[in-house]
Design an enzyme around this catalytic site. Structure first.
Site, PDB file in Angstrom:
ATOM      1  CB  ALA A  89      35.828  63.844  69.556  1.00 28.40           C
ATOM      2  N   GLY A  90      38.197  65.314  71.431  1.00 26.47           N
ATOM      3  CA  GLY A  90      38.376  66.127  72.404  1.00 26.47           C
ATOM      4  C   GLY A  90      39.238  67.060  71.856  1.00 26.47           C
ATOM      5  CB  ILE A  91      39.235  70.528  71.387  1.00 25.97           C
ATOM      6  CG1 ILE A  91      38.024  71.142  71.991  1.00 25.97           C
ATOM      7  CG2 ILE A  91      38.702  70.040  69.840  1.00 25.97           C
ATOM      8  CD1 ILE A  91      37.241  72.178  71.449  1.00 25.97           C
ATOM      9  CG  PHE A 148      48.175  77.331  86.099  1.00 29.51           C
ATOM     10  CD1 PHE A 148      47.913  77.941  87.194  1.00 29.51           C
ATOM     11  CD2 PHE A 148      48.248  77.805  84.935  1.00 29.51           C
ATOM     12  CE1 PHE A 148      47.994  79.309  87.339  1.00 29.51           C
ATOM     13  CE2 PHE A 148      48.600  79.141  84.998  1.00 29.51           C
ATOM     14  CZ  PHE A 148      48.205  79.934  85.842  1.00 29.51           C
ATOM     15  N   GLY A 149      45.113  76.542  84.226  1.00 31.39           N
ATOM     16  CA  GLY A 149      44.724  77.016  82.880  1.00 31.39           C
ATOM     17  C   GLY A 149      43.630  76.232  82.151  1.00 31.39           C
ATOM     18  CE1 TYR A 153      41.159  68.086  77.603  1.00 29.54           C
ATOM     19  CE2 TYR A 153      41.938  67.687  79.775  1.00 29.54           C
ATOM     20  CZ  TYR A 153      41.652  67.382  78.344  1.00 29.54           C
ATOM     21  OH  TYR A 153      42.208  66.090  77.805  1.00 29.54           O
ATOM     22  N   PRO A 183      43.347  59.080  81.006  1.00 32.36           N
ATOM     23  CG  PRO A 183      43.215  59.244  78.667  1.00 32.36           C
ATOM     24  CD  PRO A 183      42.451  59.362  79.840  1.00 32.36           C
ATOM     25  N   GLY A 184      46.736  59.729  81.834  1.00 28.16           N
ATOM     26  CA  GLY A 184      47.793  60.904  82.163  1.00 28.16           C
ATOM     27  C   GLY A 184      48.078  61.451  81.096  1.00 28.16           C
TER      28      GLY A 184
HETATM   29  P1  NAD Z   1      43.971  64.603  69.111  1.00 24.60           P
HETATM   30  O1  NAD Z   1      43.842  66.197  69.037  1.00 24.60           O
HETATM   31  O2  NAD Z   1      44.967  63.822  68.570  1.00 24.60           O
HETATM   32  O3  NAD Z   1      42.656  63.956  68.672  1.00 24.60           O
HETATM   33  C1  NAD Z   1      41.333  64.427  69.101  1.00 24.60           C
HETATM   34  C2  NAD Z   1      40.582  63.957  67.771  1.00 24.60           C
HETATM   35  O4  NAD Z   1      39.315  64.619  67.901  1.00 24.60           O
HETATM   36  C3  NAD Z   1      41.163  64.665  66.511  1.00 24.60           C
HETATM   37  O5  NAD Z   1      41.113  63.711  65.349  1.00 24.60           O
HETATM   38  C4  NAD Z   1      40.128  65.728  66.122  1.00 24.60           C
HETATM   39  O6  NAD Z   1      39.965  66.105  64.757  1.00 24.60           O
HETATM   40  C5  NAD Z   1      38.832  65.093  66.678  1.00 24.60           C
HETATM   41  N1  NAD Z   1      37.590  66.077  67.103  1.00 24.60           N
HETATM   42  C6  NAD Z   1      37.866  67.207  67.433  1.00 24.60           C
HETATM   43  N2  NAD Z   1      36.796  68.000  67.688  1.00 24.60           N
HETATM   44  C7  NAD Z   1      35.843  67.108  67.126  1.00 24.60           C
HETATM   45  C8  NAD Z   1      34.385  67.446  66.775  1.00 24.60           C
HETATM   46  N3  NAD Z   1      33.696  68.408  66.913  1.00 24.60           N
HETATM   47  N4  NAD Z   1      33.845  66.525  66.036  1.00 24.60           N
HETATM   48  C9  NAD Z   1      34.536  65.240  65.865  1.00 24.60           C
HETATM   49  N5  NAD Z   1      35.769  64.975  66.044  1.00 24.60           N
HETATM   50  C10 NAD Z   1      36.497  66.109  66.574  1.00 24.60           C
HETATM   51  O7  NAD Z   1      43.943  64.340  70.683  1.00 24.60           O
HETATM   52  P2  NAD Z   1      44.159  63.026  71.541  1.00 24.60           P
HETATM   53  O8  NAD Z   1      45.546  63.402  72.408  1.00 24.60           O
HETATM   54  O9  NAD Z   1      44.339  61.805  70.559  1.00 24.60           O
HETATM   55  O10 NAD Z   1      42.890  63.035  72.712  1.00 24.60           O
HETATM   56  C11 NAD Z   1      41.974  62.035  72.354  1.00 24.60           C
HETATM   57  C12 NAD Z   1      41.262  62.240  73.758  1.00 24.60           C
HETATM   58  O11 NAD Z   1      41.964  62.099  74.858  1.00 24.60           O
HETATM   59  C13 NAD Z   1      40.592  63.669  74.072  1.00 24.60           C
HETATM   60  O12 NAD Z   1      39.421  63.624  74.663  1.00 24.60           O
HETATM   61  C14 NAD Z   1      41.626  64.190  75.094  1.00 24.60           C
HETATM   62  O13 NAD Z   1      41.074  65.157  75.779  1.00 24.60           O
HETATM   63  C15 NAD Z   1      42.032  62.937  75.818  1.00 24.60           C
HETATM   64  N6  NAD Z   1      43.244  62.934  76.658  1.00 24.60           N
HETATM   65  C16 NAD Z   1      44.504  63.069  76.058  1.00 24.60           C
HETATM   66  C17 NAD Z   1      45.639  62.903  76.708  1.00 24.60           C
HETATM   67  C18 NAD Z   1      46.834  62.892  76.172  1.00 24.60           C
HETATM   68  O14 NAD Z   1      48.012  62.683  76.776  1.00 24.60           O
HETATM   69  N7  NAD Z   1      46.933  62.962  74.829  1.00 24.60           N
HETATM   70  C19 NAD Z   1      45.487  62.842  78.065  1.00 24.60           C
HETATM   71  C20 NAD Z   1      44.240  62.696  78.886  1.00 24.60           C
HETATM   72  C21 NAD Z   1      43.115  62.772  78.033  1.00 24.60           C
END
Ligand code: NAD
Length: 247
Positions: A89-91, A148-149, A153, A183-184
């Site tokens: 999970a991430g934001i 940046f920004g 995170y 992940p990139g």
């Molecule tokens: P996404 O926004 O599609 O999915 C994130 C999920 O986390 C969502 O379903 C959301 O509802 C859930 N979530 C958010 N806050 C939560 C909370 N408090 N409790 C429970 N669930 C919660 O994002 P994603 O692209 O699938 O990213 C997944 C992970 O991969 C994240 O940690 C992100 O930082 C990391 N990441 C993604 C990328 C990319 O390019 N997409 C790159 C590097 C790292």
């Protein structure tokens, strides 16, 4: 036939989470996707997309310590164990530091870093008692290079790796491994929200010549959470098409 491993994927209904759930279930795991509460129709549509795989959904807020305690207790009570934990999970709450509000910093750290403590803290005793556990923390290339920004995170994602290495030392030799995956740029709603010009600039910087697919990350998580991956711990596995290389 042996009992299937119980796998928990936080943010399980998101872009990467969905692919991770599918890959683990394909490998014969019983998967619990954990996500924030959402409309019943959305949950049902998501479960339908799993096409009969052994996947269920639980609601929890991973930024909340008590919510994670109840979640882990419920999973262990229902399924008898929690063997594989994917902290995914991430934001994002992007802003330059000069403009960043305390709330942007705090919310990000709570969801992206403290969540790993909340879940591991409640799951680790059971893993150690059973002599088996696989913890995979989803970090980011931003945690390796900065971005940046993204002071918030990048700090959380780099912190996740320090957390993984320390917990790996505490649990190595007791059947539990702890690793992170960085992940990139991966094709998900998170990156599709970028302006096309920025996506094009990003693509041009990636030696592989393309953004990653969620399945690229899912395969890596499946690899690290396999029973046979028992000698890999405290590692960070970058999956970035060559965008950032280091040793
Ligand atoms: P996404 O926004 O599609 O999915 C994130 C999920 O986390 C969502 O379903 C959301 O509802 C859930 N979530 C958010 N806050 C939560 C909370 N408090 N409790 C429970 N669930 C919660 O994002 P994603 O692209 O699938 O990213 C997944 C992970 O991969 C994240 O940690 C992100 O930082 C990391 N990441 C993604 C990328 C990319 O390019 N997409 C790159 C590097 C790292």
């Amino acid at each position: 036939m042996s009992t299937p491993r119980i796998a928990v994927v936080t943010g399980g209904m998101g872009g990467l989470g969905t692919a991770i759930c599918r890959a683990l279930a394909h490998d014969g795991r019983k998967v619990v996707a954990v996500d924030l509460p959402t409309a019943a129709e959305r949950t049902q549509a998501w479960l339908d997309s799993m096409q009969g795989l052994d996947v269920s959904v639980e609601s929890a807020d991973v930024s909340d310590f008590d919510s994670c305690q109840s979640l882990v207790a419920k999973i262990v009570q229902t399924h008898g164990a929690l063997d594989i934990l994917v902290n995914n999970a991430g934001i994002t709450r992007d802003s330059t530091l000069r403009k960043m509000e305390l709330a942007q910093w705090q919310a990000l750290l709570d969801v992206n870093l403290s969540s790993a403590f909340h879940l591991c803290r409640h799951a680790i005793d059971g893993m150690l008692e059973r002599g088996f556990g696989r913890i995979v923390n989803i970090s980011s290339v931003s945690g390796q290079t900065g971005n940046f920004g993204q002071t918030n995170y990048a700090a959380a994602k780099a912190g996740l790796h320090g957390f993984s290495m320390s917990l790996a030392r505490e649990t190595a030799g007791k059947g539990v491994t702890v690793n992170s995956v960085s992940p990139g740029y991966i094709e998900t709603p998170m990156t599709r929200a970028m302006p096309e010009a920025a996506r094009e600039r990003t693509r041009a910087m990636i030696p592989a010549g393309r953004l990653g697919q969620p399945e690229d990350i899912a395969r890596t998580v499946a690899f690290l959470s396999a029973d046979a991956a028992d000698y890999i711990t405290g590692a960070n596995l970058p999956v970035n098409g060559g965008l950032f290389m280091s040793f």
